[in-house]
Structure formats: structure tokens, C-alpha cells
Scaffold this motif. Structure first.
Motif, PDB file in Angstrom:
ATOM      1  N   ALA A 168      33.375  45.074  12.687  1.00 36.66           N
ATOM      2  CA  ALA A 168      34.417  45.901  13.289  1.00 36.66           C
ATOM      3  C   ALA A 168      33.944  46.476  14.617  1.00 36.66           C
ATOM      4  CB  ALA A 168      34.814  47.018  12.325  1.00 36.66           C
ATOM      5  N   ALA A 169      32.660  46.867  14.688  1.00 33.01           N
ATOM      6  CA  ALA A 169      32.119  47.403  15.943  1.00 33.01           C
ATOM      7  C   ALA A 169      32.135  46.337  17.033  1.00 33.01           C
ATOM      8  CB  ALA A 169      30.703  47.919  15.713  1.00 33.01           C
ATOM      9  N   ALA A 170      31.781  45.091  16.689  1.00 29.87           N
ATOM     10  CA  ALA A 170      31.799  44.014  17.677  1.00 29.87           C
ATOM     11  C   ALA A 170      33.214  43.734  18.157  1.00 29.87           C
ATOM     12  CB  ALA A 170      31.175  42.746  17.097  1.00 29.87           C
ATOM     13  N   ALA A 171      34.165  43.692  17.214  1.00 32.69           N
ATOM     14  CA  ALA A 171      35.563  43.468  17.599  1.00 32.69           C
ATOM     15  C   ALA A 171      36.051  44.583  18.510  1.00 32.69           C
ATOM     16  CB  ALA A 171      36.431  43.360  16.349  1.00 32.69           C
ATOM     17  N   ALA A 172      35.671  45.834  18.200  1.00 33.83           N
ATOM     18  CA  ALA A 172      36.059  46.959  19.059  1.00 33.83           C
ATOM     19  C   ALA A 172      35.402  46.839  20.430  1.00 33.83           C
ATOM     20  CB  ALA A 172      35.664  48.274  18.395  1.00 33.83           C
ATOM     21  N   GLY A 173      34.160  46.340  20.466  1.00 35.70           N
ATOM     22  CA  GLY A 173      33.485  46.149  21.749  1.00 35.70           C
ATOM     23  C   GLY A 173      34.188  45.117  22.614  1.00 35.70           C
ATOM     24  N   PHE A 174      34.606  44.008  21.987  1.00 32.81           N
ATOM     25  CA  PHE A 174      35.357  42.997  22.741  1.00 32.81           C
ATOM     26  C   PHE A 174      36.673  43.572  23.262  1.00 32.81           C
ATOM     27  CE2 PHE A 174      32.934  39.532  20.453  1.00 32.81           C
ATOM     28  CZ  PHE A 174      32.294  39.085  21.599  1.00 32.81           C
ATOM     29  N   ALA A 175      37.348  44.351  22.416  1.00 29.94           N
ATOM     30  CA  ALA A 175      38.598  44.971  22.849  1.00 29.94           C
ATOM     31  C   ALA A 175      38.362  45.950  23.997  1.00 29.94           C
ATOM     32  CB  ALA A 175      39.255  45.691  21.670  1.00 29.94           C
ATOM     33  N   LEU A 176      37.231  46.681  23.939  1.00 29.85           N
ATOM     34  CA  LEU A 176      36.910  47.619  25.007  1.00 29.85           C
ATOM     35  C   LEU A 176      36.680  46.889  26.331  1.00 29.85           C
ATOM     36  CD1 LEU A 176      36.197  50.535  25.897  1.00 29.85           C
ATOM     37  CD2 LEU A 176      33.822  50.029  25.245  1.00 29.85           C
ATOM     38  N   LEU A 177      35.995  45.749  26.279  1.00 27.50           N
ATOM     39  CA  LEU A 177      35.732  44.985  27.502  1.00 27.50           C
ATOM     40  C   LEU A 177      37.004  44.448  28.130  1.00 27.50           C
ATOM     41  CD1 LEU A 177      32.521  42.969  26.533  1.00 27.50           C
ATOM     42  CD2 LEU A 177      32.689  45.040  27.926  1.00 27.50           C
ATOM     43  N   ARG A 178      38.058  44.287  27.318  1.00 23.08           N
ATOM     44  CA  ARG A 178      39.331  43.797  27.853  1.00 23.08           C
ATOM     45  C   ARG A 178      40.295  44.941  28.165  1.00 23.08           C
ATOM     46  NH1 ARG A 178      35.890  40.685  27.117  1.00 23.08           N
ATOM     47  NH2 ARG A 178      36.025  38.482  26.551  1.00 23.08           N
ATOM     48  N   SER A 179      39.859  46.172  27.996  1.00 21.92           N
ATOM     49  CA  SER A 179      40.727  47.334  28.205  1.00 21.92           C
ATOM     50  C   SER A 179      40.822  47.664  29.688  1.00 21.92           C
ATOM     51  CB  SER A 179      40.175  48.534  27.436  1.00 21.92           C
ATOM     52  OG  SER A 179      38.935  48.941  28.004  1.00 21.92           O
ATOM     53  N   PRO A 180      41.812  48.507  30.063  1.00 25.89           N
ATOM     54  CA  PRO A 180      41.940  48.900  31.480  1.00 25.89           C
ATOM     55  C   PRO A 180      40.690  49.560  32.047  1.00 25.89           C
ATOM     56  CG  PRO A 180      43.927  49.477  30.256  1.00 25.89           C
ATOM     57  CD  PRO A 180      42.921  49.015  29.240  1.00 25.89           C
ATOM     58  N   ALA A 181      39.874  50.183  31.179  1.00 22.66           N
ATOM     59  CA  ALA A 181      38.672  50.854  31.664  1.00 22.66           C
ATOM     60  C   ALA A 181      37.685  49.879  32.291  1.00 22.66           C
ATOM     61  CB  ALA A 181      37.991  51.605  30.511  1.00 22.66           C
ATOM     62  N   TYR A 182      37.708  48.631  31.846  1.00 25.39           N
ATOM     63  CA  TYR A 182      36.796  47.616  32.376  1.00 25.39           C
ATOM     64  C   TYR A 182      37.532  46.532  33.157  1.00 25.39           C
ATOM     65  CZ  TYR A 182      33.103  49.524  29.395  1.00 25.39           C
ATOM     66  OH  TYR A 182      32.165  50.346  28.817  1.00 25.39           O
ATOM     67  N   ARG A 183      38.860  46.592  33.183  1.00 27.48           N
ATOM     68  CA  ARG A 183      39.639  45.511  33.783  1.00 27.48           C
ATOM     69  C   ARG A 183      39.500  45.476  35.299  1.00 27.48           C
ATOM     70  NH1 ARG A 183      45.279  46.085  31.710  1.00 27.48           N
ATOM     71  NH2 ARG A 183      44.188  45.625  29.756  1.00 27.48           N
ATOM     72  N   ASP A 184      39.358  46.641  35.931  1.00 25.61           N
ATOM     73  CA  ASP A 184      39.298  46.674  37.395  1.00 25.61           C
ATOM     74  C   ASP A 184      38.099  45.894  37.919  1.00 25.61           C
ATOM     75  OD1 ASP A 184      41.567  48.162  37.455  1.00 25.61           O
ATOM     76  OD2 ASP A 184      40.557  50.094  37.718  1.00 25.61           O
ATOM     77  N   GLU A 185      36.929  46.042  37.241  1.00 23.35           N
ATOM     78  CA  GLU A 185      35.749  45.312  37.694  1.00 23.35           C
ATOM     79  C   GLU A 185      35.962  43.804  37.584  1.00 23.35           C
ATOM     80  OE1 GLU A 185      35.625  48.019  36.011  1.00 23.35           O
ATOM     81  OE2 GLU A 185      34.355  49.370  37.194  1.00 23.35           O
ATOM     82  N   GLY A 186      36.580  43.370  36.478  1.00 27.02           N
ATOM     83  CA  GLY A 186      36.866  41.946  36.319  1.00 27.02           C
ATOM     84  C   GLY A 186      37.858  41.439  37.348  1.00 27.02           C
ATOM     85  N   THR A 187      38.855  42.270  37.664  1.00 20.71           N
ATOM     86  CA  THR A 187      39.841  41.878  38.679  1.00 20.71           C
ATOM     87  C   THR A 187      39.203  41.755  40.056  1.00 20.71           C
ATOM     88  OG1 THR A 187      41.601  42.983  37.428  1.00 20.71           O
ATOM     89  CG2 THR A 187      42.032  42.499  39.753  1.00 20.71           C
ATOM     90  N   ARG A 188      38.331  42.716  40.391  1.00 24.92           N
ATOM     91  CA  ARG A 188      37.639  42.655  41.679  1.00 24.92           C
ATOM     92  C   ARG A 188      36.697  41.459  41.740  1.00 24.92           C
ATOM     93  NH1 ARG A 188      37.978  48.460  41.514  1.00 24.92           N
ATOM     94  NH2 ARG A 188      36.131  48.598  40.181  1.00 24.92           N
ATOM     95  N   ARG A 189      36.038  41.160  40.626  1.00 33.54           N
ATOM     96  CA  ARG A 189      35.162  39.972  40.587  1.00 33.54           C
ATOM     97  C   ARG A 189      35.960  38.699  40.823  1.00 33.54           C
ATOM     98  NH1 ARG A 189      34.009  38.134  34.768  1.00 33.54           N
ATOM     99  NH2 ARG A 189      36.223  37.767  35.143  1.00 33.54           N
ATOM    100  N   ASP A 190      37.099  38.557  40.138  1.00 28.67           N
ATOM    101  CA  ASP A 190      37.926  37.354  40.291  1.00 28.67           C
ATOM    102  C   ASP A 190      38.489  37.248  41.711  1.00 28.67           C
ATOM    103  OD1 ASP A 190      37.409  36.823  37.657  1.00 28.67           O
ATOM    104  OD2 ASP A 190      39.309  37.630  36.914  1.00 28.67           O
TER     105      ASP A 190
END
Length: 577
Positions: A168-190
Motif C-alpha cells: 500500500a505504501a508503494a502504491a501511495a508513493g506511485f500515486a504521489l509521484l503522479r500528483s500535482p505536487a510532482y507534476r510540474d517538474e515532469g512537465t518542465r522536463r518534458d
């Protein structure tokens, strides 16, 4: 998936459903060997009934049978899913081709060459994850953990709850990485990667310019893009690296094994010891539950990229195409009547309510400063794109009503960016008139001042462009002009047909246009006014409006923009001489 993809997937849905079903069977079959092995281990340790009997001897055979079922089901599921992916990509490329054939030219200008290539190649290939893997992976993600969950719940519910904590912790971690809190960095990278790809493409296409001005211009742009991507990628890694590393640790085999053993020891302390068989089942099946979560977590980036590609492809398919004309009448001649024509790009208006009359058989020139709307006018007359307002009559028939086949036979446009296809020079010249006789092809090449150069080649007109001969810019332009001269069209739209040739050759080519196309309507966009000074009518374009019309002598005597342009060019020619 987008509506276009759902529509395209209709013929393949039974294959997709079968692939998902087979993947589910493969998932269940992958669990049975571990259950049987744990039962075997329990039987060997406890020495219970059946240890030397038929069940004991049958276990290896059952394990082998389930492995065969897993292998066959997995292979068939992969084969079906990838077959659907291949067929779908082929259908989608054909649909894109059909749609882009009728897309307005200004859309292509906004996309650029790299943008169109990405749609047809990269974006279609990006759907691989969405079609070939995501449905079957989802089936496995649902079936395998659920089956393992039921089995372990039957063996020891308390230990199961304990084992679910890292998952459950790993699944929550994956969900966190796809959340808006981390999305901006991925968008800027792309975005930085996209910018870098575009700049590298521009750099590769302009190597002489980059070498002439090192450290500036094109090269400087690539360097800045590379630094920008490095910065964006570093920020992304710093932001997500520790979370991703923690997820990898939690889902790793050693950690999960240690976590299960820790839970078993805690149960033993509480007076609920676990037999060897159930403990083996927990050690094996907990990892089986973690594997799909890990796979879908790592595949999420590819899945998000595929969804973005699908949305871009959907936007293209939603683009309104140029409608097919359905007029039953054929244009009587090459005359043109334009009234109140307006055309705008998204950022500016290019043609501002212009009127134009071209008489049958006349030689007309459209001149004016760069960016005044001359080339756009030709593209609209060729119906490469439709205006926002105004009417165009060609030979007395509305241009919009002309069927494509009729329009292509009646109107020929020679664009400024001439091209030579990967065909023989004979086929290149006869592109608009495939049934032309060889002597007619040669005559068109003679008129375009190209015959001598072609006949000097070892294979002559059978030489393949790009393989046997590499044509210069001027030769490609003359090849395109020969192609137009061979056509039987009534209206010719020529955009800077001699811009890549020397003045003497340009004069000869303009003479060929006057003589070879005499009696047919011609509209030539030209910057060198001396080459069109004998035109029947010269139209002066300035900032999207036609500010003057008439013969060369009339426009000179009237003064104004044309007279100023003429004096400036004559002065520049004198200084150059």
C-alpha cells in the motif's frame, strides 16, 4: 482512450478481450506453482499423510502443467495484443494520411515539419503502451493480486494485513509521484526535452550556418536548450529521486522477504505460529502481488505519454478538413474573379478584403514587400486553405465547388519550396502528366533550361533523384518549372519560380513562361521587378491590400510604392554592377 481510438478499436475488441482473458489465466497459472511448492514444503517438513503417496508424486507434474499453461497463455496474450497494436497503428496512419490530405495548409505551417513527422511517427508509436500493454497489464494487476489476496487471507488474515503495508505504501508513493505536487517538474522536463529535440533538428538542418557563427544563432540555441534540459532533468531527479528509490526498496524482494519474516515472528510471539507451508506461500505470493504494482508504476510514464499522444491525434482528427467540391460544371477558362477576400492566421490578418480580376490568357504579376500577403494569395487561389470571407470564381465556377480532380487538372501551383521526389527525372517532370510522351518531357526540360544537364548524366532522364544525381536548388526549381510547363492546366500560380537562379537564367525562364504558356492565365509572385515588367497587369500588394494595379509604364508614371521599389532595385543593381 479517445473517441477516435475507441472507434478504431471496434474491429479488434474481441481480440483485446481475449488477450486480457488469456493474461488473467496466465496470472492465475503463475500463482499455482508457488502454492503447490508451499504445500509440498509443508508436507515434507511435517511428514503428513500423502508425503509418499500419489499427491506427493503428482506435485512436480502439476507444477510443470501450470507452467505450460502460463507460458502458452502469456505468449498468446502478447501475440494478440501486439497484433492489435500493429493493425491499429496501420489503420491510424492511413486515417491520418486521409485526413491530412484535406487539412488546410496553414495548419501545416503552424505545426512545422517536425510537428507533422511526430504525429505520424512518434505519437502513433507512443500508443504501443496504451494498446499493447496497458489492457493486459491491467488484467494481470487485478487478477493476480486478488487471487493471491484470497489465498493468503485463507491462510492467515493477520499476517496478510501486515504484508499489505509495504504494498500500500508503494502504491501511495506511485500515486504521489503522479500528483500535482510532482507534476510540474515532469512537465518542465518534458517541455525542455521537446525544446531540445526541436533545436537539434534545426541545428542539423543548418550546419553551415551553425559553423559560420559558432557560439551564436542556431548553435547557441542548442547549447541553451541542452543546459535547460540538464537543469530541468536534475530538478526532476532531485524532486522524485528519494521517493522513487524508497518505492524500489519497499518493493524489492529482500525487503519483502524480511518484512514477511518479521510479521511471522511477531505472530509467533503472540502465540500464533505459522507452519512452513503457509510461510512459504506468504514469501512467494507477497512478491507476486508486488510485481504488477511495480510494473504499472514504471509503466505510468509511458501510459501518460501515450494518452497525451492520443489526445494530439484526436485533435488532428477533429480538425475541420477542406470540403470536397460537388459542382457538376467545369470552369470555362482560366479567368479569376476575387471579391472581398479576407484571410487570417491565428496571430494576424494577412489579406484584408482584396479584389482581383484575372482575364483569360493574361500574364499577371503580384509584387510588393516581403510579408505583404502575396504567397498567401496564391495558396488561397490554389485552395490549399479557405479564406474566412470573400468569394473566388475560377472560370465562372466558385472555387469551393470544384471537385478536387477538376481543380487539380485546371489549376497548377508552383511553390517557392520546389522539391524533387525519389523518382527518375523523367517521372519527376511528368508528375502532373504521367501519360506525357518522352519528347514532350524533353521539350519541357529544354524550356526550363535543364535538358543539357540531364542529358550529360550517364543515365539521362532515367537518373534517380537523390541517388544518381543530387540536384542543386536552382536545378530543383527548374525541374518543378518543367513539370508545370508540361501541364495542360488553364490557370498557373507561380511563386518566385526563379528565385534560386541567376538573372540571365531567370530571364530565359520567364520568357519560356510567356511563350510556352501563352493563351493561359498566369499569376506570378516575383520580387525582381525587371523580370515581370512586361506583364499584362502588375498588382502591387502592401500590408494585405492591393494598393495599385496596371502596366509597368502606368505604375511608374503614377508614382507610389511600385515606383519606389523599382528605383530601389535599379539602384541596388547598379551598385552591384
Amino acid at each position: 482512450m479517445t473517441p477516435v481510438l475507441w472507434e478504431l478499436l471496434k474491429p479488434y475488441r474481441w481480440r483485446m478481450a481475449l488477450a486480457m482473458g488469456l493474461r488473467a489465466v496466465a496470472g492465475l497459472a503463475s500463482l499455482l506453482p508457488w502454492v503447490l511448492v508451499s504445500w509440498w514444503a509443508d508436507t515434507l517438513v511435517t511428514g503428513g499423510a500423502g508425503a509418499e503417496g500419489a499427491p506427493m508424486g503428482a506435485i512436480p507434474g502439476l507444477v510443470a502443467a501450470t507452467m505450460v499453461v502460463w507460458l502458452v497463455s502469456q505468449a498468446l496474450a502478447v501475440h494478440l495484443a501486439h497484433g492489435v497494436d500493429a493493425d491499429l497503428c496501420g489503420d491510424l496512419r492511413r486515417r491520418l494520411l486521409t485526413h491530412l490530405e484535406r487539412a488546410p495548409l496553414d495548419w501545416f505551417s503552424r505545426q512545422g515539419q517536425d510537428g507533422v513527422a511526430r504525429l505520424a511517427d512518434q505519437d502513433v508509436r507512443a500508443l504501443h503502451q496504451l494498446v499493447a500493454h496497458a489492457p493486459t497489464d491491467l488484467s494481470s494487476l487485478v487478477v493476480v493480486p486478488f487471487a493471491a489476496l484470497l489465498c493468503l487471507a485463507w491462510l492467515q488474515p493477520a499476517l496478510l494485513v501486515f504484508c499489505l503495508v509495504p504494498l500500500a505504501a508503494a502504491a501511495a508513493g506511485f500515486a504521489l509521484l503522479r500528483s500535482p505536487a510532482y507534476r510540474d517538474e515532469g512537465t518542465r522536463r518534458d517541455a525542455a526535452l521537446e525544446r531540445l529535440s526541436v533545436d537539434y533538428g534545426e541545428f542539423a538542418q543548418n550546419l553551415p550556418l551553425a559553423r559560420q557563427y559558432p557560439g551564436a544563432g542556431v548553435q547557441r540555441g542548442v547549447e541553451l536548450s541542452a543546459k535547460g534540459f540538464e537543469s530541468a532533468f536534475s530538478a526532476w531527479v532531485k524532486r522524485v529521486g528519494h521517493v522513487a528509490a524508497l518505492i524500489e526498496l519497499v518493493l524489492g524482494g529482500p525487503w519483502l522477504m524480511a518484512w514477511v519474516l518479521l510479521g511471522a515472528m511477531a505472530l509467533a510471539v503472540l502465540g500464533m505460529p505459522l507452519a512452513v507451508g503457509p510461510l512459504c506461500a506468504f514469501l512467494l505470493l507477497t512478491r507476486a502481488m508486488a510485481a504488477p504494482i511495480q510494473a504499472m508504476g514504471h509503466g505510468a510514464d509511458a501510459l501518460m505519454g501515450a494518452r497525451a499522444a492520443a489526445e494530439r491525434l484526436q485533435a488532428v482528427c477533429d480538425l475541420p478538413p477542406l470540403s470536397e467540391g460537388r459542382a457538376g460544371q467545369i470552369p470555362r477558362d482560366g479567368s479569376v474573379v476575387v471579391r472581398g477576400l479576407r484571410f487570417s492566421y491565428p496571430d494576424r490578418e494577412v489579406l484584408k478584403g482584396v479584389d482581383l480580376d484575372l482575364a483569360e490568357g493574361g500574364l499577371n504579376a503580384l509584387v510588393g514587400p516581403s510579408g505583404s500577403g502575396k504567397s498567401t494569395m496564391l495558396h488561397v487561389l490554389a485552395r490549399h486553405m479557405d479564406p474566412q470571407a470573400g468569394t473566388i470564381l475560377v472560370g465562372g465556377v466558385p472555387l469551393r465547388d470544384l471537385p478536387d480532380a477538376v481543380r487539380h487538372r485546371h489549376i497548377v501551383m508552383l511553390t517557392q519550396q520546389a522539391v524533387a521526389l525519389d523518382l527518375s527525372l523523367r517521372e519527376n517532370i511528368a508528375l502532373l502528366c504521367p501519360e506525357a510522351k518522352f519528347e514532350d518531357i524533353r521539350q519541357a526540360a529544354r524550356d526550363a533550361r535543364l535538358d543539357d544537364a540531364i542529358m550529360a548524366l550517364p543515365r539521362g532522364y532515367d537518373s534517380l533523384s537523390g541517388r544518381d544525381v543530387k540536384l542543386s536548388g536552382g536545378e530543383v526549381q527548374r525541374l518543378a518549372l518543367a513539370r508545370a510547363l508540361l501541364s495542360s492546366a488553364r490557370l498557373f500560380l507561380l511563386d518566385e519560380p526563379t528565385s534560386a537562379t541567376d538573372p540571365q537564367t531567370a530571364q530565359a525562364l520567364h520568357r519560356a513562361v510567356r511563350e510556352r504558356l501563352a493563351g493561359r492565365t498566369r499569376l506570378i509572385v516575383c520580387h525582381r521587378l525587371s523580370e515581370v515588367s512586361d506583364a499584362d497587369r502588375i498588382v502591387v500588394c502592401h500590408e494585405g491590400r492591393f494598393v495599385a494595379q496596371g502596366t509597368h509604364a502606368h505604375l511608374l508614371s503614377s508614382g507610389g510604392l511600385y515606383a519606389d521599389l523599382w528605383r530601389d532595385q535599379r539602384r541596388a543593381e547598379g551598385e552591384a554592377a
